[in-house]
Design a protein around this motif. Structure first.
Motif, PDB file in Angstrom:
ATOM      1  N   LEU A  31       0.811  -1.227   0.000  1.00  0.00           N
ATOM      2  CA  LEU A  31       0.000   0.000   0.000  1.00  0.00           C
ATOM      3  C   LEU A  31       0.842   1.275   0.000  1.00  0.00           C
ATOM      4  O   LEU A  31       0.301   2.371   0.128  1.00  0.00           O
ATOM      5  CB  LEU A  31      -0.935  -0.008   1.216  1.00  0.00           C
ATOM      6  CG  LEU A  31      -2.025  -1.076   1.207  1.00  0.00           C
ATOM      7  CD1 LEU A  31      -2.765  -1.115   2.540  1.00  0.00           C
ATOM      8  CD2 LEU A  31      -3.001  -0.839   0.061  1.00  0.00           C
ATOM      9  N   ALA A  32       2.145   1.141  -0.154  1.00  0.00           N
ATOM     10  CA  ALA A  32       3.027   2.313  -0.064  1.00  0.00           C
ATOM     11  C   ALA A  32       2.686   3.372  -1.106  1.00  0.00           C
ATOM     12  O   ALA A  32       2.644   4.572  -0.795  1.00  0.00           O
ATOM     13  CB  ALA A  32       4.489   1.877  -0.190  1.00  0.00           C
ATOM     14  N   PHE A  33       2.425   2.952  -2.330  1.00  0.00           N
ATOM     15  CA  PHE A  33       2.120   3.924  -3.378  1.00  0.00           C
ATOM     16  C   PHE A  33       0.715   4.506  -3.210  1.00  0.00           C
ATOM     17  O   PHE A  33       0.448   5.633  -3.649  1.00  0.00           O
ATOM     18  CB  PHE A  33       2.295   3.320  -4.765  1.00  0.00           C
ATOM     19  CG  PHE A  33       3.726   3.004  -5.095  1.00  0.00           C
ATOM     20  CD1 PHE A  33       4.717   3.977  -5.004  1.00  0.00           C
ATOM     21  CD2 PHE A  33       4.098   1.726  -5.479  1.00  0.00           C
ATOM     22  CE1 PHE A  33       6.044   3.685  -5.294  1.00  0.00           C
ATOM     23  CE2 PHE A  33       5.417   1.431  -5.770  1.00  0.00           C
ATOM     24  CZ  PHE A  33       6.394   2.404  -5.680  1.00  0.00           C
ATOM     25  N   VAL A  34      -0.171   3.765  -2.584  1.00  0.00           N
ATOM     26  CA  VAL A  34      -1.505   4.301  -2.278  1.00  0.00           C
ATOM     27  C   VAL A  34      -1.363   5.469  -1.296  1.00  0.00           C
ATOM     28  O   VAL A  34      -1.992   6.523  -1.463  1.00  0.00           O
ATOM     29  CB  VAL A  34      -2.431   3.201  -1.699  1.00  0.00           C
ATOM     30  CG1 VAL A  34      -3.745   3.794  -1.217  1.00  0.00           C
ATOM     31  CG2 VAL A  34      -2.671   2.105  -2.727  1.00  0.00           C
ATOM     32  N   VAL A  35      -0.522   5.280  -0.281  1.00  0.00           N
ATOM     33  CA  VAL A  35      -0.293   6.339   0.704  1.00  0.00           C
ATOM     34  C   VAL A  35       0.320   7.566   0.019  1.00  0.00           C
ATOM     35  O   VAL A  35      -0.116   8.699   0.252  1.00  0.00           O
ATOM     36  CB  VAL A  35       0.603   5.841   1.866  1.00  0.00           C
ATOM     37  CG1 VAL A  35       1.087   6.979   2.729  1.00  0.00           C
ATOM     38  CG2 VAL A  35      -0.147   4.825   2.691  1.00  0.00           C
ATOM     39  N   GLY A  80      -5.303   5.757   8.136  1.00  0.00           N
ATOM     40  CA  GLY A  80      -5.754   4.381   8.308  1.00  0.00           C
ATOM     41  C   GLY A  80      -4.701   3.367   7.889  1.00  0.00           C
ATOM     42  O   GLY A  80      -4.461   2.378   8.600  1.00  0.00           O
ATOM     43  N   ILE A  81      -4.068   3.595   6.764  1.00  0.00           N
ATOM     44  CA  ILE A  81      -3.037   2.671   6.295  1.00  0.00           C
ATOM     45  C   ILE A  81      -1.842   2.684   7.233  1.00  0.00           C
ATOM     46  O   ILE A  81      -1.313   1.621   7.593  1.00  0.00           O
ATOM     47  CB  ILE A  81      -2.621   2.987   4.839  1.00  0.00           C
ATOM     48  CG1 ILE A  81      -3.784   2.657   3.882  1.00  0.00           C
ATOM     49  CG2 ILE A  81      -1.367   2.202   4.452  1.00  0.00           C
ATOM     50  CD1 ILE A  81      -3.556   3.113   2.449  1.00  0.00           C
ATOM     51  N   ALA A  82      -1.415   3.868   7.680  1.00  0.00           N
ATOM     52  CA  ALA A  82      -0.283   3.944   8.610  1.00  0.00           C
ATOM     53  C   ALA A  82      -0.619   3.226   9.923  1.00  0.00           C
ATOM     54  O   ALA A  82       0.224   2.506  10.474  1.00  0.00           O
ATOM     55  CB  ALA A  82       0.092   5.400   8.876  1.00  0.00           C
TER      56      ALA A  82
END
Length: 137
Positions: A87-91, A123-125
């Motif tokens: 999900l790094a690129f989503v962030v 949320g992702i973090a």
């Protein structure tokens, strides 16, 4: 390829782009004024609407750096980037979109949209942090 490293670098690059843009606007504005003082309003109010929105977008990116990039750095430091890579690129994309919307508009819809993209990052973090901590329990 390590997506976490690339996204972290991208986040830092985006922060630098915002800062450089702000410096360019401040330089242009200071050249226009008859008062050649180097003093400026830290909230950007002396730069007009665009400059003020850019100032806030930059500061908002700085404010999010500790929890977004801190978790990415934690993942890298603990050899847990497999957790964050997906999900790094989503962030990173959510950060760039949030900043861009911040610069373009302060309408109610834009503020709501910015908040959605903030929540995606937050949320992702938080999800990553839980998974990293769980890995070491």
């Amino acid at each position: 390829m390590n997506a976490t490293i690339l996204a972290l670098g991208g986040y830092i690059f985006w922060l630098m782009v915002l800062l450089l843009s702000l410096a360019v606007i401040r330089t242009i504005e200071s050249k226009k004024r008859s008062d050649k003082s180097l003093k400026f309003d830290p909230n950007g109010a002396d730069l007009g609407n665009l400059g003020q929105r850019l100032t806030r977008a930059h500061l908002n990116t700085v404010e999010s750096f500790p929890f977004v990039c801190g978790v990415m750095l934690l993942a890298l430091a603990t050899d847990s980037s497999a957790i964050s890579n997906g999900l790094a690129f989503v962030v990173l994309g959510a950060r760039i979109i949030q900043s861009s919307v911040h610069i373009l508009s302060v309408s109610n819809n834009a503020i709501t949209l910015r908040f959605v993209f903030f929540l995606i990052q937050f949320g992702i973090a938080g999800y990553w942090l839980c998974l990293i901590i769980y890995k070491f329990l």
